[in-house]
Write a protein that holds these residues in place. Structure first.
Motif, mmCIF file in Angstrom:
data_model
loop_
_atom_site.group_PDB
_atom_site.id
_atom_site.type_symbol
_atom_site.label_atom_id
_atom_site.label_comp_id
_atom_site.label_asym_id
_atom_site.label_seq_id
_atom_site.Cartn_x
_atom_site.Cartn_y
_atom_site.Cartn_z
ATOM 1 N N LEU A 35 0.709 -1.339 -0.071
ATOM 2 C CA LEU A 35 0.035 0.019 -0.045
ATOM 3 C C LEU A 35 0.919 1.308 -0.053
ATOM 4 C CD1 LEU A 35 -2.878 -1.306 2.610
ATOM 5 C CD2 LEU A 35 -2.875 -0.920 0.021
ATOM 6 N N LEU A 36 2.127 1.139 0.798
ATOM 7 C CA LEU A 36 2.855 2.370 0.729
ATOM 8 C C LEU A 36 3.478 2.591 -0.692
ATOM 9 C CD1 LEU A 36 4.885 1.806 4.024
ATOM 10 C CD2 LEU A 36 3.108 3.619 3.778
ATOM 11 N N VAL A 37 3.790 1.512 -1.306
ATOM 12 C CA VAL A 37 4.321 1.673 -2.699
ATOM 13 C C VAL A 37 3.517 2.033 -3.526
ATOM 14 C CG1 VAL A 37 5.171 0.377 -4.810
ATOM 15 C CG2 VAL A 37 6.182 -0.184 -2.441
ATOM 16 N N LEU A 38 2.135 1.627 -3.421
ATOM 17 C CA LEU A 38 1.157 2.060 -4.330
ATOM 18 C C LEU A 38 0.730 3.649 -4.321
ATOM 19 C CD1 LEU A 38 -1.475 1.409 -6.268
ATOM 20 C CD2 LEU A 38 -2.733 0.900 -4.132
ATOM 21 N N ALA A 39 0.766 4.034 -2.969
ATOM 22 C CA ALA A 39 0.623 5.481 -2.739
ATOM 23 C C ALA A 39 1.593 6.229 -3.469
ATOM 24 C CB ALA A 39 0.467 5.736 -1.117
ATOM 25 N N ALA A 40 2.777 6.010 -3.245
ATOM 26 C CA ALA A 40 3.902 6.573 -3.973
ATOM 27 C C ALA A 40 4.184 6.400 -5.303
ATOM 28 C CB ALA A 40 5.430 5.951 -3.365
ATOM 29 N N LEU A 41 3.627 5.370 -6.050
ATOM 30 C CA LEU A 41 3.593 5.204 -7.416
ATOM 31 C C LEU A 41 2.325 6.014 -8.065
ATOM 32 C CD1 LEU A 41 4.338 1.653 -8.148
ATOM 33 C CD2 LEU A 41 5.813 3.589 -8.480
ATOM 34 N N ARG A 42 1.215 6.109 -7.280
ATOM 35 C CA ARG A 42 0.099 6.805 -7.983
ATOM 36 C C ARG A 42 0.348 8.269 -7.979
ATOM 37 N NH1 ARG A 42 -5.161 4.755 -7.762
ATOM 38 N NH2 ARG A 42 -5.726 6.691 -8.443
ATOM 39 N N ALA A 43 1.062 8.910 -6.835
ATOM 40 C CA ALA A 43 1.486 10.297 -6.671
ATOM 41 C C ALA A 43 2.473 10.590 -8.073
ATOM 42 C CB ALA A 43 2.226 10.731 -5.432
ATOM 43 N N VAL A 44 3.165 9.686 -8.165
ATOM 44 C CA VAL A 44 4.398 10.115 -9.291
ATOM 45 C C VAL A 44 3.620 9.813 -10.677
ATOM 46 C CG1 VAL A 44 6.441 9.130 -10.314
ATOM 47 C CG2 VAL A 44 6.316 9.334 -7.748
ATOM 48 N N ALA A 45 2.691 8.867 -10.750
ATOM 49 C CA ALA A 45 2.160 8.649 -12.077
ATOM 50 C C ALA A 45 1.192 9.705 -12.449
ATOM 51 C CB ALA A 45 1.292 7.261 -12.141
ATOM 52 N N ASP A 46 0.458 10.202 -11.486
ATOM 53 C CA ASP A 46 -0.344 11.345 -11.641
ATOM 54 C C ASP A 46 0.298 12.557 -11.959
ATOM 55 O OD1 ASP A 46 -2.405 9.370 -11.730
ATOM 56 O OD2 ASP A 46 -3.130 10.007 -9.588
ATOM 57 N N GLY A 47 1.674 12.888 -11.524
ATOM 58 C CA GLY A 47 2.341 13.944 -11.867
ATOM 59 C C GLY A 47 1.729 15.236 -10.865
ATOM 60 N N ARG A 48 1.422 14.450 -9.651
ATOM 61 C CA ARG A 48 1.040 15.593 -8.582
ATOM 62 C C ARG A 48 2.178 16.374 -8.038
ATOM 63 N NH1 ARG A 48 -2.153 11.115 -4.912
ATOM 64 N NH2 ARG A 48 -3.398 10.373 -6.430
ATOM 65 N N SER A 99 -1.754 12.299 0.288
ATOM 66 C CA SER A 99 -2.197 11.325 -0.864
ATOM 67 C C SER A 99 -3.476 10.557 -0.145
ATOM 68 C CB SER A 99 -1.132 10.413 -1.049
ATOM 69 O OG SER A 99 -1.804 9.472 -1.823
ATOM 70 N N ALA A 100 -4.605 10.611 -0.804
ATOM 71 C CA ALA A 100 -5.946 10.049 -0.527
ATOM 72 C C ALA A 100 -5.633 8.546 -0.466
ATOM 73 C CB ALA A 100 -7.124 10.339 -1.442
ATOM 74 N N GLU A 101 -4.648 7.932 -1.186
ATOM 75 C CA GLU A 101 -4.478 6.548 -1.290
ATOM 76 C C GLU A 101 -4.057 6.077 0.121
ATOM 77 O OE1 GLU A 101 -3.589 8.465 -3.668
ATOM 78 O OE2 GLU A 101 -4.757 7.760 -5.268
ATOM 79 N N ALA A 102 -3.585 6.834 0.902
ATOM 80 C CA ALA A 102 -2.991 6.254 2.356
ATOM 81 C C ALA A 102 -4.230 5.823 3.212
ATOM 82 C CB ALA A 102 -2.495 7.601 2.888
ATOM 83 N N VAL A 103 -5.416 6.260 2.733
ATOM 84 C CA VAL A 103 -6.552 5.709 3.552
ATOM 85 C C VAL A 103 -6.702 4.393 3.688
ATOM 86 C CG1 VAL A 103 -8.178 5.670 1.669
ATOM 87 C CG2 VAL A 103 -8.958 6.304 4.086
ATOM 88 N N THR A 129 -8.466 6.070 14.353
ATOM 89 C CA THR A 129 -7.883 5.758 13.036
ATOM 90 C C THR A 129 -9.212 6.005 11.823
ATOM 91 O OG1 THR A 129 -6.204 4.369 13.937
ATOM 92 C CG2 THR A 129 -6.450 4.141 11.678
ATOM 93 N N ALA A 130 -10.164 5.291 12.208
ATOM 94 C CA ALA A 130 -11.374 5.147 11.433
ATOM 95 C C ALA A 130 -11.641 6.509 11.093
ATOM 96 C CB ALA A 130 -12.301 4.281 11.570
ATOM 97 N N ALA A 131 -11.994 7.378 12.137
ATOM 98 C CA ALA A 131 -12.484 8.817 12.062
ATOM 99 C C ALA A 131 -11.220 9.637 11.096
ATOM 100 C CB ALA A 131 -12.561 9.331 13.310
ATOM 101 N N ALA A 132 -10.083 9.517 11.554
ATOM 102 C CA ALA A 132 -9.134 10.180 10.755
ATOM 103 C C ALA A 132 -9.096 9.933 9.270
ATOM 104 C CB ALA A 132 -7.567 9.936 11.446
ATOM 105 N N ALA A 133 -9.388 8.627 8.948
ATOM 106 C CA ALA A 133 -9.230 8.017 7.550
ATOM 107 C C ALA A 133 -10.828 8.849 6.710
ATOM 108 C CB ALA A 133 -9.437 6.689 7.747
#
Length: 415
Positions: A35-48, A99-103, A129-133
């Protein structure tokens, strides 16, 4: 999530931690890493624009998370576990803000919190944790909907149900394991007790056999040799007779010793009915001692179980031995009576008698009346009863009564 001994979080107990399989622990670690790798790759792929910050936050969070499985203190100290979870939570909040993917990392964090924290603190941490997410995801989406709240809330409920259910199953399994261990120990104790009882029973059997055979035989041999000694040298012929009788007594007792070691019936009962064995015993006792011993048979003879025949023969041997050794009697009579429902053996003498109530129970030092105790034990073992009637100066009457089971061959049962 903790793993069993030898893996991450091994050997631990924080508020009575429930051990988890190694495969499940590593699956949880890989899920967090993925999930950490997914959040990082999505941010890079979307060019944020915040992509470098997302990657840095993911790397830092991964490093902080990796510290937990590597440090034994996290698994053995409640305080260390709380500090580590606080650091992981802080890193996750930073990543969640970027990043929203961190949820999606909230789901594995639920399990880690429930496992490492106490039973009350764990659900509270999951709720936070659920409330923060939910809040962070709503901010990223720019709106709050029921779907936004359902995902993290449902994940939290599932995590709580799974962890609590697993812990309940583990506790039940532990209770069964302890019960099985207790049963195993009890079974071993019972086997030891049965083994000790068997050893004690065998010792008692040998003690009775030795008393009723070898001890009495050796006593008879001693008396015969003493008589031979008194007859020498003036009367060699009686001495030879006494020595011959002593030799025969030694041979008889040797045969008895071999038989009772092998748990076989006495030689006197080989191819001989009980009445014949008793008659022979009376004749032998009379020949070897200055005692008039008679045998009497009352009632029609009937076949008896071997165990009962052995008991009655041993009682007769022990009773006559007591008469010879202690009663100073002139006459004795052995009677075998076959009644309708029982067989009774009685040994009566006209000796000096004794007080049965004054006979001491045999002790460890060998003192006491072992003969009567052995006879009672023998008779009780086959369901019978032994009675002794005696008084000083009035002789002794010994009676053993054994119950019989009627058979189709009994003359009294025939029409």
């Amino acid at each position: 999530m903790p793993a069993p001994a030898g893996g991450p979080y091994a050997g631990t107990i924080v508020n009575a931690l429930t051990p988890t399989p190694r495969s499940l622990a590593w699956a949880m670690h890989l899920l967090v890493a993925g999930l950490l790798v997914l959040a990082a790759l999505r941010a890079v792929a979307d060019g944020r624009p915040q992509a470098p910050a997302v990657v840095a936050a993911a790397v830092v969070l991964g490093a902080v998370y990796a510290v937990g499985p590597a440090l034994r203190a996290v698994s053995t100290s409640r305080r260390a576990a709380a500090l580590w979870l606080t650091a992981v939570g802080a890193g996750w909040l930073v990543l969640l803000a970027l990043s929203a993917e961190a949820v999606w990392l909230a789901f594995p964090l639920y399990f880690v919190q429930l496992h490492l924290l106490p039973r009350r603190a764990g659900p509270a941490a999951v709720l936070g944790t659920a409330a923060a997410a939910i809040a962070a995801f709503s901010v990223h989406e720019g709106t709050f909907t029921a779907a936004t709240a359902i995902g993290p809330a449902l994940g939290a409920a599932v995590a709580v149900a799974v962890v609590w259910g697993y812990q309940a199953l583990y506790r039940e399994s532990e209770q069964r394991r302890r019960l099985i261990e207790e049963l195993t120990v009890t079974r071993a104790d019972l086997a030891d007790a049965q083994r000790a009882a068997g050893v004690l029973e065998e010792r008692e059997r040998l003690a009775r056999e030795i008393h009723d055979t070898l001890a009495q035989g050796l006593s008879s041999i001693q008396l015969l040799l003493r008589a031979a000694e008194r007859a020498l040298p003036g009367r060699p012929e009686p001495a030879v007779t006494y020595v011959g009788q002593a030799r025969q007594a030694a041979l008889d007792n040797l045969a008895e010793a071999r038989r009772f070691v092998a748990a076989l019936s006495p030689p006197a009962l080989d191819d001989t009915p009980l009445a014949g064995a008793l008659e022979r015993l009376c004749a032998t006792t009379a020949d070897r001692n200055r005692l008039d011993v008679r045998f009497r048979l009352a009632g029609p003879p009937r076949p008896l179980p071997t165990a009962q025949e052995v008991v009655l023969l041993r009682v007769a041997q022990s009773g006559l031995a007591n008469t010879v050794g202690h009663a100073r009697a002139r006459t004795a009579e052995v009677t075998l009576s076959h009644l309708g429902d029982a067989v009774v053996l009685s040994v009566v003498d006209d000796g000096v008698g004794f007080d049965p109530a004054a006979v001491r129970v045999p002790g460890a030092d060998g003192a006491g009346g072992f003969g009567l105790a052995a006879m009672r034990a023998r008779v009780r073992a086959v369901g019978g009863m032994l009675t002794v009637a005696s008084a000083p100066g009035r002789g002794t009457a010994l009676s053993a009564r054994l119950p019989l089971t009627p058979t189709d061959d009994d003359p009294e049962d025939r029409p």
